[in-house]
Design a protein around this motif. Structure first.
Motif, PDB file in Angstrom:
ATOM      1  N   UNK A   1     -57.621  33.216   3.663  1.00  0.00           N
ATOM      2  CA  UNK A   1     -56.424  33.815   4.235  1.00  0.00           C
ATOM      3  C   UNK A   1     -56.450  33.775   5.751  1.00  0.00           C
ATOM      4  N   UNK A   2     -55.418  33.198   6.305  1.00  0.00           N
ATOM      5  CA  UNK A   2     -55.181  33.315   7.733  1.00  0.00           C
ATOM      6  C   UNK A   2     -53.692  33.573   7.891  1.00  0.00           C
ATOM      7  N   UNK A   3     -53.316  34.776   8.243  1.00  0.00           N
ATOM      8  CA  UNK A   3     -51.893  35.097   8.350  1.00  0.00           C
ATOM      9  C   UNK A   3     -51.284  34.321   9.496  1.00  0.00           C
ATOM     10  N   UNK A   4     -50.104  33.757   9.254  1.00  0.00           N
ATOM     11  CA  UNK A   4     -49.412  33.027  10.295  1.00  0.00           C
ATOM     12  C   UNK A   4     -48.062  33.660  10.534  1.00  0.00           C
ATOM     13  N   UNK A   5     -47.012  32.855  10.544  1.00  0.00           N
ATOM     14  CA  UNK A   5     -45.697  33.331  10.938  1.00  0.00           C
ATOM     15  C   UNK A   5     -45.200  34.456  10.050  1.00  0.00           C
ATOM     16  N   UNK A   6     -44.706  35.499  10.677  1.00  0.00           N
ATOM     17  CA  UNK A   6     -44.099  36.608   9.948  1.00  0.00           C
ATOM     18  C   UNK A   6     -42.626  36.645  10.313  1.00  0.00           C
ATOM     19  N   UNK A   7     -41.778  36.453   9.313  1.00  0.00           N
ATOM     20  CA  UNK A   7     -40.345  36.424   9.568  1.00  0.00           C
ATOM     21  C   UNK A   7     -39.679  37.521   8.775  1.00  0.00           C
ATOM     22  N   UNK A   8     -38.806  38.245   9.419  1.00  0.00           N
ATOM     23  CA  UNK A   8     -38.159  39.369   8.765  1.00  0.00           C
ATOM     24  C   UNK A   8     -36.651  39.196   8.821  1.00  0.00           C
ATOM     25  N   UNK A   9     -35.997  39.363   7.690  1.00  0.00           N
ATOM     26  CA  UNK A   9     -34.539  39.314   7.651  1.00  0.00           C
ATOM     27  C   UNK A   9     -34.012  40.702   7.321  1.00  0.00           C
ATOM     28  N   UNK A  10     -32.840  41.029   7.791  1.00  0.00           N
ATOM     29  CA  UNK A  10     -32.263  42.334   7.463  1.00  0.00           C
ATOM     30  C   UNK A  10     -32.112  42.495   5.959  1.00  0.00           C
TER      31      UNK A  10
ATOM     32  N   UNK B   1     -40.525  37.970   4.535  1.00  0.00           N
ATOM     33  CA  UNK B   1     -41.375  36.840   4.151  1.00  0.00           C
ATOM     34  C   UNK B   1     -42.534  36.690   5.120  1.00  0.00           C
ATOM     35  N   UNK B   2     -43.707  36.469   4.564  1.00  0.00           N
ATOM     36  CA  UNK B   2     -44.892  36.183   5.371  1.00  0.00           C
ATOM     37  C   UNK B   2     -45.514  34.897   4.863  1.00  0.00           C
ATOM     38  N   UNK B   3     -45.798  33.979   5.794  1.00  0.00           N
ATOM     39  CA  UNK B   3     -46.468  32.727   5.432  1.00  0.00           C
ATOM     40  C   UNK B   3     -47.962  32.863   5.713  1.00  0.00           C
ATOM     41  N   UNK B   4     -48.776  32.424   4.771  1.00  0.00           N
ATOM     42  CA  UNK B   4     -50.227  32.573   4.874  1.00  0.00           C
ATOM     43  C   UNK B   4     -50.897  31.225   4.615  1.00  0.00           C
ATOM     44  N   UNK B   5     -51.707  30.780   5.577  1.00  0.00           N
ATOM     45  CA  UNK B   5     -52.472  29.548   5.396  1.00  0.00           C
ATOM     46  C   UNK B   5     -53.547  29.787   4.335  1.00  0.00           C
TER      47      UNK B   5
END
Length: 319
Positions: free
Chosen positions: A15-24, A62-66
């Motif tokens: 696990x390496x957390x990368x981009x964290x994108x949040x939508x309303x 949404x969270x993208x994780x390597x």
């Protein structure tokens, strides 16, 4: 799958957390992030980003994780990871079956794409190795020498994929008694950079090529025809031409699967439905991979273009 890593190193190893994108939030059942895994090949980055963008449109966080391709199953079982958009029948079936058998991981169906992953050579090599695409042609010393490099001679050189992809190529060479040495590329990019260089020079090359991808669209060549895969080939040494060893056959072919932590359906039922509905085909994906790898576009721009062209389609996934 032979290259799976121990489950004990779930977070530290994969696990390496990368981009964290949040939508309303609009229709999401809760604000907890859905973690989608990212791997090390272009097509998977595209499918995952498309799914992430669609889920954001529905209001999900949404969270993208390597994550390592095979080792990710440890995190999917525990719920540390939630969704993996590409598990290939060709290389991931063993790990998928083991994970789903626990009841902690769910197969959400095929992605619409059909996978081929196998040894591949340019058409110009057939003159130097008569008998191709039949695998038995590779057993001759002349063919081995035709594919040899200074480092492997007199053995031929087979350029395999990164070790973490699995595929049993080292075992296949031994079981079929091929006079070849397996050299694993460090990355997906390195694999196809070598193909590009060799093809331009009409130099010998035998390597792992997969579809959907731009390579079999751009270059003239063929996959080696090994004995057809059967499950017994991987499990029963008595199967096939070598009575003492498994893996004396080619790789399986079949769908590319979408999988999820089994808790997704209860925690995010709308997302579960959308992921299950996701579907693209080989031609569509091959075109997008070409845009990134050959035309120099970013994954984000290619995904944005797909979203704009397919609004009616993905909107149906999140109704």
């Amino acid at each position: 799958m032979t290259h799976a890593r121990p489950a004990a190193a779930i977070l530290s190893a994969l696990l390496v957390a990368t981009t964290l994108s949040v939508a309303p939030a609009r229709s999401a059942e809760n604000d907890d992030p859905i973690r989608l895994t990212l791997h090390d090949w272009t097509g998977q980055l595209i499918t995952t980003r498309i799914m992430g963008e669609v889920l954001q449109k529905a209001g999900y966080n949404i969270e993208y994780v390597q994550a390592d391709y095979i080792a990710q199953f440890a995190g999917l079982k525990t719920g540390d990871l939630h969704v993996a958009m590409e598990i290939w029948e060709t290389t991931g079936r063993d790990a998928l079956d083991e994970a789903t058998a626990t009841g902690k991981v769910e197969n959400l169906g095929d992605s619409g794409m059909l996978a081929v992953e196998e040894w591949w050579y340019p058409s110009y090599m057939k003159e130097l190795c008569p008998g191709l695409p039949n695998w038995e042609a590779l057993k001759s010393d002349a063919c081995a020498e035709a594919f040899a490099t200074a480092e492997t001679s007199p053995k031929g050189r087979y350029l395999g994929a990164p070790v973490t992809w699995g595929g049993y190529d080292d075992e296949r060479v031994e079981a079929l008694e091929l006079p070849f040495e397996v050299v694993h590329a460090g990355t997906d990019a390195a694999l196809f950079a070598e193909l590009e260089s060799a093809y331009q020079r009409k130099a010998p090359v035998l390597l792992w090529v997969y579809a959907p991808h731009w390579a079999p669209r751009k270059y003239q060549g063929e996959w080696v025809e090994f004995p057809k895969y059967e499950k017994a080939c991987y499990e029963d040494p008595a199967w096939g031409s070598n009575p003492d060893m498994a893996y004396d056959c080619g790789k399986p072919r079949g769908p590319i699967w979408k999988v999820a932590w089994s808790g997704v359906k209860d925690k995010w039922p709308g997302a579960h439905k959308a992921i299950s509905a996701f579907s693209v085909d080989n031609d569509e994906m091959g075109g997008m991979i070409t845009e990134v790898d050959l035309d120099g576009k970013s994954v984000e721009d290619v995904v944005a273009g797909w979203m704009e062209r397919n609004t009616d389609r993905w909107s149906g996934w999140i109704k």
